[in-house]
Design a protein around this motif. Structure first.
Motif, PDB file in Angstrom:
ATOM      1  N   PHE A 103      45.611 -27.204 -31.656  1.00 24.20           N
ATOM      2  CA  PHE A 103      46.653 -27.686 -32.579  1.00 24.20           C
ATOM      3  C   PHE A 103      47.145 -29.105 -32.410  1.00 24.20           C
ATOM      4  O   PHE A 103      47.040 -30.147 -33.033  1.00 24.20           O
ATOM      5  CB  PHE A 103      47.762 -26.934 -32.845  1.00 24.20           C
ATOM      6  CG  PHE A 103      48.831 -27.176 -33.654  1.00 24.20           C
ATOM      7  CD1 PHE A 103      48.681 -27.546 -35.099  1.00 24.20           C
ATOM      8  CD2 PHE A 103      50.136 -27.379 -33.296  1.00 24.20           C
ATOM      9  CE1 PHE A 103      49.601 -27.698 -36.065  1.00 24.20           C
ATOM     10  CE2 PHE A 103      51.078 -27.812 -34.052  1.00 24.20           C
ATOM     11  CZ  PHE A 103      50.774 -27.930 -35.528  1.00 24.20           C
ATOM     12  N   ALA A 104      47.518 -29.204 -31.204  1.00 19.74           N
ATOM     13  CA  ALA A 104      48.071 -30.627 -30.479  1.00 19.74           C
ATOM     14  C   ALA A 104      46.913 -31.560 -30.048  1.00 19.74           C
ATOM     15  O   ALA A 104      47.007 -32.810 -30.338  1.00 19.74           O
ATOM     16  CB  ALA A 104      49.033 -30.213 -29.372  1.00 19.74           C
ATOM     17  N   GLY A 105      45.568 -31.026 -29.974  1.00 17.93           N
ATOM     18  CA  GLY A 105      44.841 -32.097 -29.453  1.00 17.93           C
ATOM     19  C   GLY A 105      43.807 -32.886 -30.398  1.00 17.93           C
ATOM     20  O   GLY A 105      43.320 -33.795 -30.138  1.00 17.93           O
ATOM     21  N   SER A 106      44.034 -31.999 -31.409  1.00 21.83           N
ATOM     22  CA  SER A 106      43.122 -32.306 -32.631  1.00 21.83           C
ATOM     23  C   SER A 106      43.303 -33.920 -33.230  1.00 21.83           C
ATOM     24  O   SER A 106      42.666 -34.748 -33.521  1.00 21.83           O
ATOM     25  CB  SER A 106      42.966 -31.534 -33.771  1.00 21.83           C
ATOM     26  OG  SER A 106      44.395 -31.392 -34.502  1.00 21.83           O
ATOM     27  N   PRO A 107      44.726 -34.318 -33.183  1.00 23.96           N
ATOM     28  CA  PRO A 107      45.163 -35.670 -33.605  1.00 23.96           C
ATOM     29  C   PRO A 107      44.297 -36.553 -32.819  1.00 23.96           C
ATOM     30  O   PRO A 107      43.677 -37.854 -33.300  1.00 23.96           O
ATOM     31  CB  PRO A 107      46.460 -35.726 -33.398  1.00 23.96           C
ATOM     32  CG  PRO A 107      47.092 -34.561 -33.494  1.00 23.96           C
ATOM     33  CD  PRO A 107      46.093 -33.578 -33.128  1.00 23.96           C
ATOM     34  N   SER A 108      43.786 -36.623 -31.549  1.00 27.01           N
ATOM     35  CA  SER A 108      43.033 -37.304 -30.603  1.00 27.01           C
ATOM     36  C   SER A 108      41.533 -37.581 -31.354  1.00 27.01           C
ATOM     37  O   SER A 108      41.181 -38.591 -31.443  1.00 27.01           O
ATOM     38  CB  SER A 108      42.982 -37.039 -29.311  1.00 27.01           C
ATOM     39  OG  SER A 108      42.243 -35.524 -29.151  1.00 27.01           O
ATOM     40  N   ILE A 109      41.083 -36.557 -31.957  1.00 27.94           N
ATOM     41  CA  ILE A 109      39.883 -36.392 -32.416  1.00 27.94           C
ATOM     42  C   ILE A 109      39.825 -37.318 -33.691  1.00 27.94           C
ATOM     43  O   ILE A 109      39.047 -38.053 -33.947  1.00 27.94           O
ATOM     44  CB  ILE A 109      39.138 -34.875 -32.389  1.00 27.94           C
ATOM     45  CG1 ILE A 109      39.126 -34.240 -31.225  1.00 27.94           C
ATOM     46  CG2 ILE A 109      37.992 -35.195 -33.073  1.00 27.94           C
ATOM     47  CD1 ILE A 109      38.179 -34.907 -30.270  1.00 27.94           C
ATOM     48  N   PHE A 110      40.785 -36.761 -34.451  1.00 31.27           N
ATOM     49  CA  PHE A 110      40.813 -37.467 -35.980  1.00 31.27           C
ATOM     50  C   PHE A 110      41.207 -38.714 -35.856  1.00 31.27           C
ATOM     51  O   PHE A 110      40.866 -39.630 -36.671  1.00 31.27           O
ATOM     52  CB  PHE A 110      41.957 -36.763 -36.467  1.00 31.27           C
ATOM     53  CG  PHE A 110      41.529 -35.374 -37.114  1.00 31.27           C
ATOM     54  CD1 PHE A 110      40.546 -35.419 -38.179  1.00 31.27           C
ATOM     55  CD2 PHE A 110      42.169 -34.134 -36.825  1.00 31.27           C
ATOM     56  CE1 PHE A 110      40.277 -34.033 -38.705  1.00 31.27           C
ATOM     57  CE2 PHE A 110      41.786 -32.901 -37.333  1.00 31.27           C
ATOM     58  CZ  PHE A 110      40.740 -32.968 -38.301  1.00 31.27           C
ATOM     59  N   SER A 111      41.984 -39.240 -34.608  1.00 29.66           N
ATOM     60  CA  SER A 111      42.192 -40.600 -34.522  1.00 29.66           C
ATOM     61  C   SER A 111      41.093 -41.461 -34.297  1.00 29.66           C
ATOM     62  O   SER A 111      40.652 -42.565 -34.670  1.00 29.66           O
ATOM     63  CB  SER A 111      43.210 -40.876 -33.256  1.00 29.66           C
ATOM     64  OG  SER A 111      44.421 -40.279 -33.587  1.00 29.66           O
ATOM     65  N   VAL A 112      40.065 -40.882 -33.368  1.00 25.54           N
ATOM     66  CA  VAL A 112      38.967 -41.764 -33.112  1.00 25.54           C
ATOM     67  C   VAL A 112      37.911 -41.756 -34.392  1.00 25.54           C
ATOM     68  O   VAL A 112      37.266 -42.792 -34.708  1.00 25.54           O
ATOM     69  CB  VAL A 112      38.039 -40.816 -31.793  1.00 25.54           C
ATOM     70  CG1 VAL A 112      36.681 -41.440 -31.791  1.00 25.54           C
ATOM     71  CG2 VAL A 112      38.781 -40.908 -30.628  1.00 25.54           C
TER      72      VAL A 112
END
Length: 497
Positions: free
Chosen positions: A158-167
């Motif tokens: 849940f919290a780690g997905s923004p890093s992937i979406f940011s890339v």
């Protein structure tokens, strides 16, 4: 909807639970897209010519929609994961398609920011349907001794997905309509995971085998040698569970027949012992009783204030960086919290399970609130220094990891698994409302220092008021957590929280 054959062996049951956990992780990964707002906030501002207050309104209503989890939580408690996932599918896909269409009418929505904010609000509501299904189903399916680990694994996605979406946003989307393409990606993603949830997520509920705890009443001479925690447990044998499925709710139930044998000598000495039954399910309260419960308010408002602080910083980190002339590091800053949270959530969950008897979960949560205090103080005093801005952001990520990993577990242990959807929904609703207030104040103070005819503000004066307000909220959250511990430290069930 898939029609599962009834599992006839523990191995099959274990496989279905594990499959549900995998699907839950995918669902939590997609719902984590809510916290990538800071990545496209600048494009949103320039595309629609929004003021900072209008940008804060979009962000706040997105999170307020997530906070409307009280209603999806009630739906989940009543109808189960299948119907809740179906509702999430309809709401999320429709809302993100509406946001995708806004870029085609930028001038219209630039004059009507409230309408676009309404779309974000509906997106948040749709997301919380999926969030509740993924979280609650897996909390219920797995034993309480693994609850910290299970919630930690889910929260890491849940919290780690923004890093992937940011890339994806910075590197994968290169056209002029990046915001619109991003919203279309979210629509497709929610459609995919909600369909998976409808097909695969089921509740496997079992009547927990209770343990009779015999507390020997010591004599006056022996009492000084015995610790209050010394207990003698009697275990019971149970038959292999029979499984039945409720197809309308996606709930599968187990019936246990217990074979209880009691020695006659124990019956003879029954007057010398006190018999306690430990349900491991927390206290089941009506909504009226819950709202009058002191522990609920201390715990919930601690979470609400701390979560609001984290939310405000995450959503405004690029705005803060630009105000401090550090926006060239935006690509790195937006990754700090997601990566920190993804790694630390699992670690915190495992530690809280292993050391639960020695280090109560509430103690870890108070430490997390203290991390928010230090984080806001560092940014407020030393924010102009890039290294210390990183430190403050990292500490915020550490606090977020603990709060979103342990608070659902503590909520279920304090106030019953049966109402986890309702109870946790109330908590995130309050967090969203308080977060909305803090972010609107942040935006209002920021806009007050913007030079007329421009959209951006530069200098610490632009963010001092908002960060100072967050610091105050963080200090209060520490106080509430400490008050909870002091109030409950003499209670035996505190060791389990």
């Amino acid at each position: 909807m898939a029609n599962f054959e009834q599992p006839t062996s523990p191995r099959c049951l274990s496989f279905l639970k594990s499959l549900g956990l995998v699907v839950g992780c995918l669902a939590k990964f997609v719902t984590g897209s809510l916290f990538v707002f800071n990545v496209y906030a600048e494009d949103l501002k320039t595309t629609f010519n929004f003021t900072q207050k209008e940008v804060e309104l979009q962000s706040s209503l997105l999170n307020l929609g997530l906070g409307a989890g009280f209603l999806p939580g009630l739906l989940y408690d009543k109808l189960g994961p299948t119907w809740t996932s179906g509702a999430g599918l309809v709401v999320s896909v429709s809302a993100y398609l509406l946001l995708w269409s806004t870029t085609k009418y930028a001038e219209f929505y630039g004059r009507n920011s409230w309408l676009m904010a309404l779309y974000f609000f509906v997106c948040g509501i749709g997301s919380v349907f999926t969030y509740m299904v993924a979280l609650n189903t897996n909390i219920i399916n797995f034993h309480s001794k693994h609850r910290g680990l299970i919630v930690g694994v889910l929260n890491s996605f849940f919290a780690g997905s923004p890093s992937i979406f940011s890339v994806i946003y910075y590197k994968g989307l290169t056209g002029q309509n990046r915001f619109g393409d991003f919203m279309l990606l979210f629509a497709v993603s929610f459609a995919f995971v909600d369909i998976l949830c409808i097909i695969f997520l089921r509740i496997f509920t079992s009547q927990e085998i209770t343990h009779n705890v015999l507390t020997i009443a010591p004599t006056k001479d022996e009492s000084k040698y015995l610790k209050s925690s010394e207990k003698y447990e009697v275990s019971y044998n149970s038959a292999i569970p029979a499984l039945k499925t409720n197809g309308s709710t996606g709930t599968e139930e187990h019936d246990f027949s217990q074979n209880v044998k009691q020695d006659e000598s124990e019956n003879a000495s029954e007057s010398e012992v006190d018999l306690f039954v430990n349900y491991h399910n927390g206290e089941q309260l009506s909504i009226k009783q819950l709202l009058c419960n002191e522990n609920f308010h201390l715990f919930t408002w601690m979470f609400v204030l701390a979560a609001s602080v984290g939310l405000t910083l995450v959503n405004n980190i690029t705005i803060i960086a630009k105000s401090l002339h550090l926006n060239q590091y935006n690509g790195s800053l937006v990754l700090i919290v997601p990566i920190t949270t993804a790694v630390m959530s699992i670690l915190i969950g495992v530690i809280s399970d292993l050391l639960k008897e020695k280090i109560p979960r509430m103690s870890i949560l108070v430490f997390a609130c203290a991390c928010f205090v230090v984080s806001q103080a560092v940014i407020l005093i030393f924010g102009k220094l890039y290294v210390l801005l990183i430190l403050g952001t990292f500490l915020c990520g550490l606090g977020i990891s603990a709060m979103w990993t342990l608070c659902p577990a503590v909520m279920s242990e304090l106030f019953s698994l049966e109402n986890i959807g309702r109870n946790w929904g109330i908590a995130i609703l309050l967090a969203a409302v308080v977060g909305l207030i803090i972010q609107l104040i942040f935006g209002t103070i920021y806009d007050a220092y913007v030079v007329e005819g421009t959209l951006d503000c530069y200098g610490m004066k632009c963010i001092n008021g908002g960060i100072g307000l967050s610091l105050t909220a963080a200090v209060i959250s520490v106080s509430l957590g400490a008050a909870f511990i002091i109030k409950n430290r003499r209670h035996s069930n505190y060791v389990q929280m």
